[in-house]
Design an enzyme around this catalytic site. Structure first.
Site, mmCIF file in Angstrom:
data_model
loop_
_atom_site.group_PDB
_atom_site.id
_atom_site.type_symbol
_atom_site.label_atom_id
_atom_site.label_comp_id
_atom_site.label_asym_id
_atom_site.label_seq_id
_atom_site.Cartn_x
_atom_site.Cartn_y
_atom_site.Cartn_z
ATOM 1 N N CYS A 51 0.868 -1.273 0.239
ATOM 2 C CA CYS A 51 0.013 0.086 -0.060
ATOM 3 C C CYS A 51 0.994 1.426 -0.031
ATOM 4 O O CYS A 51 1.778 1.564 0.740
ATOM 5 C CB CYS A 51 -0.807 0.114 1.269
ATOM 6 S SG CYS A 51 -1.857 1.447 1.572
ATOM 7 N N TRP A 84 -7.756 -7.438 5.321
ATOM 8 C CA TRP A 84 -6.284 -7.536 5.695
ATOM 9 C C TRP A 84 -6.233 -8.335 6.937
ATOM 10 O O TRP A 84 -6.853 -8.536 7.838
ATOM 11 C CB TRP A 84 -5.791 -6.111 6.215
ATOM 12 C CG TRP A 84 -5.564 -5.154 5.235
ATOM 13 C CD1 TRP A 84 -6.299 -3.789 5.125
ATOM 14 C CD2 TRP A 84 -4.829 -5.033 3.855
ATOM 15 N NE1 TRP A 84 -5.910 -3.126 4.048
ATOM 16 C CE2 TRP A 84 -5.129 -3.729 3.135
ATOM 17 C CE3 TRP A 84 -4.000 -5.905 3.305
ATOM 18 C CZ2 TRP A 84 -4.520 -3.532 2.141
ATOM 19 C CZ3 TRP A 84 -3.265 -5.815 2.224
ATOM 20 C CH2 TRP A 84 -3.229 -4.518 1.596
ATOM 21 N N ARG A 105 -14.494 0.909 4.995
ATOM 22 C CA ARG A 105 -13.125 -0.117 4.451
ATOM 23 C C ARG A 105 -12.355 -0.263 5.529
ATOM 24 O O ARG A 105 -12.112 0.924 6.423
ATOM 25 C CB ARG A 105 -12.831 0.385 3.177
ATOM 26 C CG ARG A 105 -13.202 -0.377 2.083
ATOM 27 C CD ARG A 105 -12.539 -0.189 0.998
ATOM 28 N NE ARG A 105 -12.441 1.312 0.640
ATOM 29 C CZ ARG A 105 -11.240 1.772 0.358
ATOM 30 N NH1 ARG A 105 -10.040 1.196 0.203
ATOM 31 N NH2 ARG A 105 -11.193 3.141 -0.042
ATOM 32 N N VAL A 106 -11.783 -1.374 6.051
ATOM 33 C CA VAL A 106 -10.550 -1.428 6.844
ATOM 34 C C VAL A 106 -9.300 -1.188 6.341
ATOM 35 O O VAL A 106 -9.034 -2.098 5.309
ATOM 36 C CB VAL A 106 -10.783 -2.596 7.799
ATOM 37 C CG1 VAL A 106 -9.414 -3.146 8.535
ATOM 38 C CG2 VAL A 106 -12.073 -2.745 8.535
ATOM 39 N N THR A 107 -8.554 -0.139 6.627
ATOM 40 C CA THR A 107 -7.592 0.132 5.607
ATOM 41 C C THR A 107 -6.201 0.093 6.543
ATOM 42 O O THR A 107 -6.207 0.266 7.689
ATOM 43 C CB THR A 107 -7.452 1.520 5.111
ATOM 44 O OG1 THR A 107 -8.081 2.748 6.128
ATOM 45 C CG2 THR A 107 -8.852 1.477 3.940
ATOM 46 N N VAL A 108 -5.027 -0.030 5.894
ATOM 47 C CA VAL A 108 -3.822 0.303 6.226
ATOM 48 C C VAL A 108 -3.439 1.738 5.944
ATOM 49 O O VAL A 108 -3.596 2.161 4.845
ATOM 50 C CB VAL A 108 -2.811 -0.658 6.043
ATOM 51 C CG1 VAL A 108 -2.778 -1.937 6.780
ATOM 52 C CG2 VAL A 108 -2.778 -0.947 4.451
ATOM 53 N N TYR A 170 -5.626 5.962 -8.582
ATOM 54 C CA TYR A 170 -6.877 5.544 -8.250
ATOM 55 C C TYR A 170 -8.119 5.817 -8.705
ATOM 56 O O TYR A 170 -8.860 4.922 -9.118
ATOM 57 C CB TYR A 170 -7.013 5.238 -6.746
ATOM 58 C CG TYR A 170 -6.061 4.340 -6.001
ATOM 59 C CD1 TYR A 170 -6.369 3.210 -5.725
ATOM 60 C CD2 TYR A 170 -4.719 5.010 -5.624
ATOM 61 C CE1 TYR A 170 -5.377 2.451 -4.714
ATOM 62 C CE2 TYR A 170 -3.797 3.969 -4.895
ATOM 63 C CZ TYR A 170 -4.090 2.800 -4.496
ATOM 64 O OH TYR A 170 -3.229 2.010 -3.771
HETATM 65 N N1 LIG Z 1 -6.854 7.441 3.286
HETATM 66 C C1 LIG Z 1 -6.139 6.505 3.913
HETATM 67 C C2 LIG Z 1 -5.720 5.516 2.940
HETATM 68 C C3 LIG Z 1 -5.425 4.035 3.211
HETATM 69 C C4 LIG Z 1 -6.084 3.209 2.122
HETATM 70 O O1 LIG Z 1 -7.005 3.291 1.366
HETATM 71 N N2 LIG Z 1 -5.265 1.917 2.145
HETATM 72 C C5 LIG Z 1 -5.517 0.836 1.459
HETATM 73 C C6 LIG Z 1 -4.504 -0.114 0.846
HETATM 74 S S1 LIG Z 1 -3.533 0.860 -0.388
HETATM 75 C C7 LIG Z 1 -6.436 -0.239 1.904
HETATM 76 O O2 LIG Z 1 -6.259 -0.570 3.209
HETATM 77 N N3 LIG Z 1 -7.454 -0.610 1.498
HETATM 78 C C8 LIG Z 1 -8.266 -1.657 2.336
HETATM 79 C C9 LIG Z 1 -9.482 -2.127 1.364
HETATM 80 O O3 LIG Z 1 -9.642 -1.568 0.065
HETATM 81 O O4 LIG Z 1 -10.447 -2.888 1.853
HETATM 82 C C10 LIG Z 1 -4.789 6.833 4.626
HETATM 83 O O5 LIG Z 1 -4.492 7.957 4.444
HETATM 84 O O6 LIG Z 1 -4.083 6.099 5.432
#
Ligand SMILES: N[C@@H](CCC(=O)N[C@@H](CS)C(=O)NCC(=O)O)C(=O)O
Length: 304
Positions: A51, A84, A105-108, A170
């Site tokens: 990511c 994840w 969405r659960v994000t890193v 994106y």
């Molecule tokens: N706005 C977040 C963006 C993070 C993000 O979108 N990460 C993506 C990976 S590049 C993610 O975890 N996606 C999880 C998913 O799509 O379910 C930040 O500033 O950290």
């Protein structure tokens, strides 16, 4: 417009990808006024090597020598419908422990507080800044990635690069209408063309030393030729076709410690195998060959 959006909740009626807002934005501060003091061992960083947003926080953690102070967990590059995962755990557990009603969405990246057992932040912008400015007493005050006298200019260029390049790829890749795709894709290259000119006379974006804007850009440039050109259809030009951006990318890549933060296997497998709406076969391309260790010859642009 086709209805198979990668993230349907973040799709506008005219086919644009509109990214969700970050949910957790508390701050760790040097003086502890937020209730989250910048002390060693208390916080834990969860990242994906694939990511770009997480990659920024990994780079700042490395450059500011916070690796001992802030331990890090790398999640598996491939996500299934449960999101994840690391070992037998899911990142969603951390989100739900912090907010049982969380439905986004659960994000890193995620910065986790081991003491209160909650997510402090899931905003890469904020996490970068905290690492840059709040941990100087426990990490290393140098390099200064957010120099005081450049902050207005840094913020302004960050905004352009975020909108048209970092998120721009994106917006192109996740667009579900031809018009939304073309608009985003052309904007990516308009900004890359401008940055290429800017870098003709300057070694880094703001002169002789890299600042946070350079690293914010780096994470997209390093993924561009292997992923965004094909997977996100940003294929007017490759970074390798740009006379200045290509040397600049190699220059940043060759800074000690940085190459170790780049994992092309995780990057390629993640994008091509996880976005099944845009790559249903999950086939990962074999190329491109890359030559990031070649001399960049950008020292000539330094004043000293
Ligand atoms: N706005 C977040 C963006 C993070 C993000 O979108 N990460 C993506 C990976 S590049 C993610 O975890 N996606 C999880 C998913 O799509 O379910 C930040 O500033 O950290």
């Amino acid at each position: 417009m086709r209805s198979t959006a990668q993230f349907p909740d973040e799709q506008s009626d005219d086919g644009r990808f509109v990214r969700q807002e970050d949910r957790f934005r508390t701050w760790v501060t040097a003086d502890g006024r937020s209730g989250f003091p910048a002390v060693a061992g208390r916080y834990h960083l969860y990242v994906s090597l694939a990511c770009p947003w997480a990659h920024r926080t990994i780079i700042v953690r490395k450059l500011k020598r916070l690796e001992e102070t802030i331990p890090m967990t790398v999640v598996d590059p491939i996500r299934d419908e449960r999101g994840w995962r690391y070992g037998s755990h899911f990142l969603s557990e951390l989100y739900l422990a912090s907010d049982p009603r969380y439905r986004g969405r659960v994000t890193v990246p995620v910065l986790w507080d081991r003491e209160t057992k909650r997510v402090v932040s899931n905003s890469d912008d904020d996490i970068m800044r905290m690492f840059e400015t709040e941990f100087n007493a426990v990490g290393d005050p140098l390099p200064d990635l957010y120099p005081y006298d450049l902050r207005t200019e840094i913020d302004a260029l960050n905004a352009v690069i975020y909108e048209t390049v970092n998120d721009g790829v994106y917006r192109a890749g996740f667009a579900t209408s031809q018009a939304a795709y073309e608009e985003a894709a052309y904007r990516v290259f308009a900004t890359l063309d401008e940055l290429d000119s800017r870098l003709a006379t300057r070694r880094y974006l703001f002169g002789d030393v890299p600042v946070e804007t350079d690293w914010r850009l780096f994470v997209t440039l390093i993924r561009f030729d292997p992923v965004y050109v094909g997977h996100f259809k940003c294929n007017l030009r490759r970074i390798a076709d740009y006379p200045n951006l290509y040397g600049y990318l190699r220059d940043l890549y060759q800074i000690p410690g940085i190459a170790q933060t780049v994992d092309f296997d995780h990057i390629k497998r993640h994008y091509y195998m996880t976005h099944d709406d845009i790559n249903p076969t999950g086939i990962v391309p074999i190329g491109p060959l890359q030559y990031l260790e070649l001399p960049h010859q950008r020292e000539r642009l330094s004043a000293h």
